[in-house]
Design an enzyme around this catalytic site. Structure first.
Site, PDB file in Angstrom:
ATOM      1  N   ASP A   1       0.826  -1.214   0.000  1.00  0.00           N
ATOM      2  CA  ASP A   1       0.000   0.000   0.000  1.00  0.00           C
ATOM      3  C   ASP A   1       0.860   1.263   0.000  1.00  0.00           C
ATOM      4  OD1 ASP A   1       1.020  -0.099   2.558  1.00  0.00           O
ATOM      5  OD2 ASP A   1      -0.916  -0.066   3.589  1.00  0.00           O
TER       6      ASP A   1
ATOM      7  N   HIS B   1       3.312   1.915   2.191  1.00  0.00           N
ATOM      8  CA  HIS B   1       3.807   2.368   3.494  1.00  0.00           C
ATOM      9  C   HIS B   1       5.325   2.276   3.563  1.00  0.00           C
ATOM     10  CE1 HIS B   1       3.105  -1.918   5.321  1.00  0.00           C
ATOM     11  NE2 HIS B   1       4.386  -1.772   5.065  1.00  0.00           N
TER      12      HIS B   1
ATOM     13  N   GLU C   1       1.092   4.399   7.193  1.00  0.00           N
ATOM     14  CA  GLU C   1       0.079   3.886   6.270  1.00  0.00           C
ATOM     15  C   GLU C   1      -0.556   5.024   5.479  1.00  0.00           C
ATOM     16  OE1 GLU C   1      -0.072   0.850   5.811  1.00  0.00           O
ATOM     17  OE2 GLU C   1      -0.207  -0.380   7.612  1.00  0.00           O
TER      18      GLU C   1
HETATM   19  P1  PGA Z   1       8.434  -7.034   3.272  1.00  0.00           P
HETATM   20  O1  PGA Z   1       7.780  -5.791   4.029  1.00  0.00           O
HETATM   21  O2  PGA Z   1       9.871  -6.696   3.081  1.00  0.00           O
HETATM   22  O3  PGA Z   1       8.234  -8.185   4.206  1.00  0.00           O
HETATM   23  O4  PGA Z   1       7.682  -7.149   1.972  1.00  0.00           O
HETATM   24  C1  PGA Z   1       8.018  -4.510   3.566  1.00  0.00           C
HETATM   25  C2  PGA Z   1       7.200  -3.522   4.345  1.00  0.00           C
HETATM   26  O5  PGA Z   1       6.066  -3.853   4.737  1.00  0.00           O
HETATM   27  O6  PGA Z   1       7.689  -2.413   4.572  1.00  0.00           O
END
Ligand code: PGA
Length: 243
Positions: free
Chosen positions: A139, A141, A146
């Site tokens: 998304d 973030h 968020e």
């Molecule tokens: P991920 O998470 O490296 O496990 O994809 C990234 C994030 O949510 O910032």
């Protein structure tokens, strides 16, 4: 917009090596640098490489300081899914960094405002973040900032988005065990870093990566603010590169 320096690599392993080069170069010139660190699946090959180089004597962590981006609300430091535990397991327990030189937001704090203010104060006391490592959520973030109607400035408490809870349930026994809130550095904290290193791997991140640097800047996609950071390096693998 200021375009990031983009390094496209073959796969996550090569991302780990190239990202480790960025850390090695910084630590050689500034042995007491403050590193802004991130958790999640993406940085694991990087931490593996940093541990390897530390063990080979190529990187000395003994004077390094670190501040992590975020922590789940309500998880203790030794909870298997806490980000403190992640950092111990993937990096801190394997290098010479001193425990007192590592900070992660306190998931168990009873005084959120005081904890967040102290977190910002410690970063400032250590001279500010030299190199901020970031992953990105589907998304958009960064940290746990968020999608929102504004860019939050400082370390603060956040309610996690449904998409984030869904994405992170793989680490927990069930979706109900995923904390619903977290503490995170703010967008302002992240933007104050002297340099930002964004690492992105996997085809599932291609669309959000396109929006991040080649779409409009909006708090609905928090990572887009990085278009305004003067010193961003993007390392992504071919699967995630949008072009
Ligand atoms: P991920 O998470 O490296 O496990 O994809 C990234 C994030 O949510 O910032």
């Amino acid at each position: 917009m200021i375009h990031p320096r983009i390094i496209v690599v073959e796969n996550p392993e090569e991302m780990g090596a190239v990202a480790a080069d960025q850390f090695e170069a910084l630590i050689q010139t500034k042995p007491a640098a403050l590193l802004g660190l991130a958790t999640g699946s993406t940085p694991i090959p990087l931490y593996r490489e940093l541990v390897k180089r530390a063990n080979e004597g190529k990187i000395d962590f003994s004077r390094i300081r670190s501040a992590n981006l975020d922590e789940y609300k309500g998880l203790s430091p030794d909870h298997p899914q806490s980000y403190r535990k992640f950092m111990q397991d993937h990096l801190f327990d394997h290098v010479s960094i001193k425990p007192e030189n590592t900070i992660v937001p306190d998931g168990l704090t009873e005084d959120v405002d005081a904890m967040c203010a102290a977190y910002e104060a410690q970063i400032e006391a250590w001279g500010g973040v030299d190199l901020q490592l970031l992953g990105i959520g589907h998304d958009g973030h960064i940290g746990f900032n968020e999608p929102d109607d504004h860019f939050p400035a400082m370390t603060h408490e956040v309610k996690l988005a449904e998409m984030t809870i869904e994405a992170n349930k793989r680490f927990f026994d069930s979706v109900d065990d995923v904390p619903k809130a977290a503490f995170t550095m703010g967008i302002g904290t992240i933007m104050a870093a002297r340099k930002v290193l964004l690492i992105v791997t996997g085809a599932d991140k291609k669309e959000i990566l396109r929006q991040t640097f080649w779409g409009p800047v909006t708090p609905q996609v928090p990572a887009t603010i990085l278009q305004f950071h003067p010193n961003v390096v993007l390392i992504c693998d071919k699967a995630a590169y949008p072009f």
